[in-house]
Design a protein around this motif. Structure first.
Motif, PDB file in Angstrom:
ATOM      1  N   UNK A 129       0.148  -1.589   0.008  1.00  0.00           N
ATOM      2  CA  UNK A 129       0.303  -0.203  -0.084  1.00  0.00           C
ATOM      3  C   UNK A 129       1.028   0.907   0.075  1.00  0.00           C
ATOM      4  N   UNK A 130       2.269   1.340   0.712  1.00  0.00           N
ATOM      5  CA  UNK A 130       2.863   2.358   0.856  1.00  0.00           C
ATOM      6  C   UNK A 130       3.763   2.901  -0.192  1.00  0.00           C
ATOM      7  N   UNK A 131       4.358   1.580  -1.430  1.00  0.00           N
ATOM      8  CA  UNK A 131       4.506   1.807  -2.291  1.00  0.00           C
ATOM      9  C   UNK A 131       3.615   2.068  -3.810  1.00  0.00           C
ATOM     10  N   UNK A 132       2.826   1.425  -3.738  1.00  0.00           N
ATOM     11  CA  UNK A 132       2.135   2.174  -4.505  1.00  0.00           C
ATOM     12  C   UNK A 132       1.246   3.798  -4.510  1.00  0.00           C
ATOM     13  N   UNK A 133       1.945   4.155  -3.691  1.00  0.00           N
ATOM     14  CA  UNK A 133       1.892   5.376  -3.977  1.00  0.00           C
ATOM     15  C   UNK A 133       2.807   6.586  -4.744  1.00  0.00           C
ATOM     16  N   UNK A 134       3.794   5.415  -5.505  1.00  0.00           N
ATOM     17  CA  UNK A 134       4.398   5.637  -6.590  1.00  0.00           C
ATOM     18  C   UNK A 134       4.237   5.124  -7.604  1.00  0.00           C
ATOM     19  N   UNK A 135       3.883   6.027  -8.474  1.00  0.00           N
ATOM     20  CA  UNK A 135       3.271   5.529  -9.711  1.00  0.00           C
ATOM     21  C   UNK A 135       4.149   4.687 -10.600  1.00  0.00           C
ATOM     22  N   UNK A 136       5.243   4.784 -10.236  1.00  0.00           N
ATOM     23  CA  UNK A 136       6.428   3.870 -11.384  1.00  0.00           C
ATOM     24  C   UNK A 136       6.022   2.502 -10.786  1.00  0.00           C
ATOM     25  N   UNK A 137       5.501   2.092  -9.223  1.00  0.00           N
ATOM     26  CA  UNK A 137       4.941   1.022  -9.233  1.00  0.00           C
ATOM     27  C   UNK A 137       4.481   0.551 -10.120  1.00  0.00           C
ATOM     28  N   UNK A 138       2.989   1.523  -9.927  1.00  0.00           N
ATOM     29  CA  UNK A 138       2.059   1.024 -10.541  1.00  0.00           C
ATOM     30  C   UNK A 138       2.135   0.577 -11.094  1.00  0.00           C
ATOM     31  N   UNK A 139       2.919   1.395 -12.890  1.00  0.00           N
ATOM     32  CA  UNK A 139       3.076   1.131 -13.937  1.00  0.00           C
ATOM     33  C   UNK A 139       3.768  -0.383 -14.254  1.00  0.00           C
ATOM     34  N   UNK A 140       5.314  -0.324 -13.583  1.00  0.00           N
ATOM     35  CA  UNK A 140       5.873  -1.153 -13.438  1.00  0.00           C
ATOM     36  C   UNK A 140       5.714  -2.524 -12.808  1.00  0.00           C
ATOM     37  N   UNK A 141       5.012  -2.113 -11.905  1.00  0.00           N
ATOM     38  CA  UNK A 141       4.838  -3.725 -10.881  1.00  0.00           C
ATOM     39  C   UNK A 141       6.184  -4.155 -10.363  1.00  0.00           C
ATOM     40  N   UNK A 142       6.316  -5.159  -9.446  1.00  0.00           N
ATOM     41  CA  UNK A 142       7.172  -5.753  -8.064  1.00  0.00           C
ATOM     42  C   UNK A 142       7.642  -7.033  -8.360  1.00  0.00           C
ATOM     43  N   UNK A 143       8.007  -7.741  -8.002  1.00  0.00           N
ATOM     44  CA  UNK A 143       9.572  -8.649  -7.974  1.00  0.00           C
ATOM     45  C   UNK A 143       9.665  -8.617  -6.801  1.00  0.00           C
ATOM     46  N   UNK A 144       9.209 -10.405  -7.000  1.00  0.00           N
ATOM     47  CA  UNK A 144      10.184 -10.599  -5.383  1.00  0.00           C
ATOM     48  C   UNK A 144      10.636 -11.616  -4.905  1.00  0.00           C
ATOM     49  N   UNK A 145      10.927 -11.654  -4.395  1.00  0.00           N
ATOM     50  CA  UNK A 145      12.481 -12.417  -4.252  1.00  0.00           C
ATOM     51  C   UNK A 145      12.111 -13.185  -2.832  1.00  0.00           C
ATOM     52  N   UNK A 146      12.139 -14.314  -2.255  1.00  0.00           N
ATOM     53  CA  UNK A 146      11.575 -14.806  -0.725  1.00  0.00           C
ATOM     54  C   UNK A 146      13.432 -15.852  -1.099  1.00  0.00           C
TER      55      UNK A 146
END
Length: 330
Positions: free
Chosen positions: A151-168
């Motif tokens: 929720x916090x990082x989605x404030x950045x439009x770049x994250x909305x547009x480019x998405x996320x990578x998760x490393x576990x």
């Protein structure tokens, strides 16, 4: 698990991402604005009970989350918006202010956020699974920490547009810890992140996963969409395949990268500033080592509680723990 290991994930991923990039470039500013206006109109006209409180929907940046998540398809974006609000109404406790459990999870890197993006501009989230101490930080707190981080990082439009990578990183994650992975919470996480959150997970990387994690993945596999399954890559102990997907210069030393060791305190402080929280110092409690006159059963109970102690070797099974504790029995 052969479908994960044998899948030519890299070629398929590159092809999909090129197509998505082309699709994004074809959208003009006018197209995006028309989609935003269409979604705003749909919200205004909606009588759905999930949207009774439409105050947040007046924020264009908030609405854009759903448009990017559904590639600016207005109908699908609206359906996702309704699902998001419905889920929040059903589980308000998940979005409550961060408590001690959430702060503890963030302090342990569950999750963490890399300071640099990958080459495609995607935000990289980390999960250091072996840091999880179930009796001190329930799985639900870890889920809340992940949810509030997104929720916090989605404030950045770049994250909305480019998405996320998760490393576990599952390295040194014990069998005893895996027994605390509650099926109910896992199902809740899948339902929320997969169907209700305006977020795009472009790839999910597992490293150092033991057999019991792969077994758990096989159990939850039927609840994952085909696209999600295709984006899961099991690297095991072969970090070179992870490095093929993500540049070394953004990865911390723990993941074989060129950067320094990951400092979870940086994201914790950033998160707390955004949430206007003054965090108390997070300390890791180390249970007392059992004394010699403890009965064997008490030794075993204490051993389970101190599995995070680096001086204790659990070795992943109750039998080995019992042997270690009882071999010097009088």
């Amino acid at each position: 698990m052969n479908e994960y290991a044998e899948y030519d994930w890299k070629l398929h991923q590159m092809q999909n991402e090129r197509l998505c990039e082309v699709a994004r470039k074809r959208l003009t500013d006018g197209d995006r604005q028309r989609a935003l206006n269409g979604l705003r109109d749909a919200v205004d006209k909606s009588l759905n009970l999930a949207l009774r409180d439409k105050s947040r929907c007046q924020d264009d940046n908030f609405l854009r989350r759903f448009l990017y998540a559904r590639k600016h398809d207005v109908q699908q974006s609206f359906e996702l918006l309704v699902s998001y609000h419905q889920y929040r109404r059903e589980h308000p406790e998940l979005w409550a202010s961060a408590d001690g459990g959430v702060l503890r999870a963030l302090a342990d890197g569950l999750p963490g956020v890399l300071a640099q993006r990958d080459r495609r501009g995607r935000c990289v989230l980390l999960m250091f699974a072996s840091n999880w101490i179930p009796h001190a930080c329930p799985l639900l707190s870890v889920f809340r920490a992940l949810l509030l981080t997104i929720e916090r990082t989605l404030d950045d439009v770049q994250n909305q547009a480019n998405g996320y990578v998760i490393i576990v990183d599952w390295t040194e994650f014990t069998f005893k810890q895996s027994c605390s992975l509650q099926a109910k919470v896992l199902k809740m996480m899948i339902d929320c992140l997969q169907d209700c959150m305006p977020v795009r997970f472009k790839s999910i990387h597992f490293i150092g996963q033991p057999w019991y994690v792969e077994t758990a993945l096989a159990v939850i596999k039927p609840y994952l969409k085909a696209k999600t399954r295709e984006r899961i890559m099991l690297h095991g102990n072969n970090l070179s395949t992870l490095h093929d997907a993500l540049p070394l210069d953004i990865l911390p030393a723990e993941l074989g990268g060129e950067g320094p060791s990951y400092n979870s305190e940086l994201w914790l402080q950033d998160f707390c500033r955004g949430e206007n929280i003054n965090p108390a110092p997070i300390t890791t409690s180390t249970p007392a080592i059992p004394i010699e006159n403890d009965p064997p059963s008490a030794k075993l109970d204490k051993a389970y509680k101190q599995k995070d102690n680096p001086n204790f070797s659990f070795n992943g099974s109750e039998k080995s723990a019992k042997s270690e504790l009882l071999r010097d029995k009088d």
